[in-house]
Design a protein around this motif. Sequence first.
Motif, PDB file in Angstrom:
ATOM      1  N   LYS A 130       0.834  -1.208   0.000  1.00 11.39           N
ATOM      2  CA  LYS A 130       0.000   0.000   0.000  1.00 11.39           C
ATOM      3  C   LYS A 130       0.867   1.257   0.000  1.00 11.39           C
ATOM      4  O   LYS A 130       0.486   2.281  -0.588  1.00 11.39           O
ATOM      5  CB  LYS A 130      -0.912   0.011   1.229  1.00 11.39           C
ATOM      6  CG  LYS A 130      -0.177   0.082   2.578  1.00 11.39           C
ATOM      7  CD  LYS A 130      -1.168   0.092   3.720  1.00 11.39           C
ATOM      8  CE  LYS A 130      -0.473   0.062   5.080  1.00 11.39           C
ATOM      9  NZ  LYS A 130      -1.455  -0.027   6.181  1.00 11.39           N
ATOM     10  N   THR A 131       2.033   1.182   0.648  1.00  8.62           N
ATOM     11  CA  THR A 131       2.930   2.337   0.706  1.00  8.62           C
ATOM     12  C   THR A 131       3.321   2.798  -0.694  1.00  8.62           C
ATOM     13  O   THR A 131       3.364   3.999  -0.979  1.00  8.62           O
ATOM     14  CB  THR A 131       4.193   1.996   1.514  1.00  8.62           C
ATOM     15  OG1 THR A 131       3.813   1.511   2.797  1.00  8.62           O
ATOM     16  CG2 THR A 131       5.080   3.215   1.681  1.00  8.62           C
ATOM     17  N   ASP A 132       3.585   1.842  -1.576  1.00 11.78           N
ATOM     18  CA  ASP A 132       3.977   2.170  -2.949  1.00 11.78           C
ATOM     19  C   ASP A 132       2.805   2.768  -3.728  1.00 11.78           C
ATOM     20  O   ASP A 132       2.998   3.666  -4.553  1.00 11.78           O
ATOM     21  CB  ASP A 132       4.488   0.912  -3.652  1.00 11.78           C
ATOM     22  CG  ASP A 132       5.649   0.278  -2.902  1.00 11.78           C
ATOM     23  OD1 ASP A 132       6.725   0.892  -2.870  1.00 11.78           O
ATOM     24  OD2 ASP A 132       5.458  -0.810  -2.342  1.00 11.78           O
ATOM     25  N   ILE A 133       1.612   2.284  -3.455  1.00 12.66           N
ATOM     26  CA  ILE A 133       0.423   2.801  -4.146  1.00 12.66           C
ATOM     27  C   ILE A 133       0.124   4.227  -3.696  1.00 12.66           C
ATOM     28  O   ILE A 133      -0.121   5.121  -4.521  1.00 12.66           O
ATOM     29  CB  ILE A 133      -0.785   1.878  -3.894  1.00 12.66           C
ATOM     30  CG1 ILE A 133      -0.492   0.475  -4.446  1.00 12.66           C
ATOM     31  CG2 ILE A 133      -2.051   2.458  -4.521  1.00 12.66           C
ATOM     32  CD1 ILE A 133      -1.429  -0.592  -3.962  1.00 12.66           C
ATOM     33  N   TYR A 134       0.169   4.445  -2.383  1.00  9.11           N
ATOM     34  CA  TYR A 134      -0.077   5.798  -1.878  1.00  9.11           C
ATOM     35  C   TYR A 134       0.990   6.773  -2.380  1.00  9.11           C
ATOM     36  O   TYR A 134       0.688   7.915  -2.742  1.00  9.11           O
ATOM     37  CB  TYR A 134      -0.091   5.795  -0.349  1.00  9.11           C
ATOM     38  CG  TYR A 134      -1.246   5.054   0.280  1.00  9.11           C
ATOM     39  CD1 TYR A 134      -2.515   5.060  -0.289  1.00  9.11           C
ATOM     40  CD2 TYR A 134      -1.074   4.342   1.475  1.00  9.11           C
ATOM     41  CE1 TYR A 134      -3.573   4.374   0.298  1.00  9.11           C
ATOM     42  CE2 TYR A 134      -2.133   3.669   2.078  1.00  9.11           C
ATOM     43  CZ  TYR A 134      -3.379   3.682   1.487  1.00  9.11           C
ATOM     44  OH  TYR A 134      -4.424   3.021   2.078  1.00  9.11           O
TER      45      TYR A 134
END
Length: 357
Positions: free
Chosen positions: A127-131
Amino acid sequence: MSGTVTITGISGSTNFQHLKVNIAPFKQYILVSGLFYPDDHNNYQLSGSFDKYVQSYVKKIIQSQKGNDFIIYDVNILEGTITKTEYFANSSPKKSTLTFDKVINSDYVRANNSIRFENNNKKIVSKTDIYKLIEDIGTNNPNTLQEVHVFSHAYWNGPILVNTDSGGGDCDMRKADFTSGTINTTNFKNAFTSSGFMKIWGCSFPVATNALFSKFRNNKQYSTTKTISDSTIFSFVPNTFYYHPSGSLPVDLIPQINGILGTTYKVNDSIKLTFLEIKKILAYNYLSVYAGVIAKKIGIKVISALPATYANIDPTFHIAPSTMANVTFYKKHLDIKIEDGNYGVYDESTVQRVEAI
């Protein structure tokens, strides 16, 4: 591909300066495929991803944007890739890929009677990469992000990308991501166009909440009253608010009511609720799911399964007919807009209106 044009010099006549030049900004799209992680539906084996739904939607975007410049980010967690494809009206697409670790079956371990992804210092797409992808667009190319789609399993707390536990090493999207201060909300919001949105394609089905809503809908007062005012009284006999799951002990639903309304009912009480109180319970659930938190904290439109509805995926994602009564409940009594596939709309104006109930 950029939304800004800089003129550094002019050679020849400047008689064109009274003319206006309209440059259509390119649009960007982010499509995420979560995993069919090990659970009781697939013999506790990692059984692939939701990538086919991403690829189907990619074709839809390409068709709708034909003749325009646009960018699609394909976020494939299983394969460990984020592929950026730039499409041009007058030339061939240009592709680049960021590579991460793949997710494999042995990454999952059994703990506390469940199977969870265990990080083991692997660098998978999280999720960190998506955000960060969204925030970077907000910083470098604001107002160009048209759509973000997350095809995955999901629940009230957010999309389940790989099925991790909360805390250190958590890779799944959760409400707390938007309340903990870890996301730059300004950059996040600035990424989106004025008509941009996120869509969460998975379920939002707390079983006990569905049982509670069923108690309201099955009340005689609800089925026999043509026009229900906020002051209409709903009467419930003692022990109405027990939910009886198959093969398990009864579940007391009264704590849900007390927690929202600030009441002190007991399950064996005779209980009277106004319809306004029932609407407050609906409103609380609408506002407290992942999509509701994003709409409130960020101020962008989110399309998602409404509380106590779940998504079927065959042949395409859509809200299951068996939970449509809850969709109708929200549409009829809270005036929630319903879009394709019977998903509900969460946006800033609706959130503010529902908060005032």
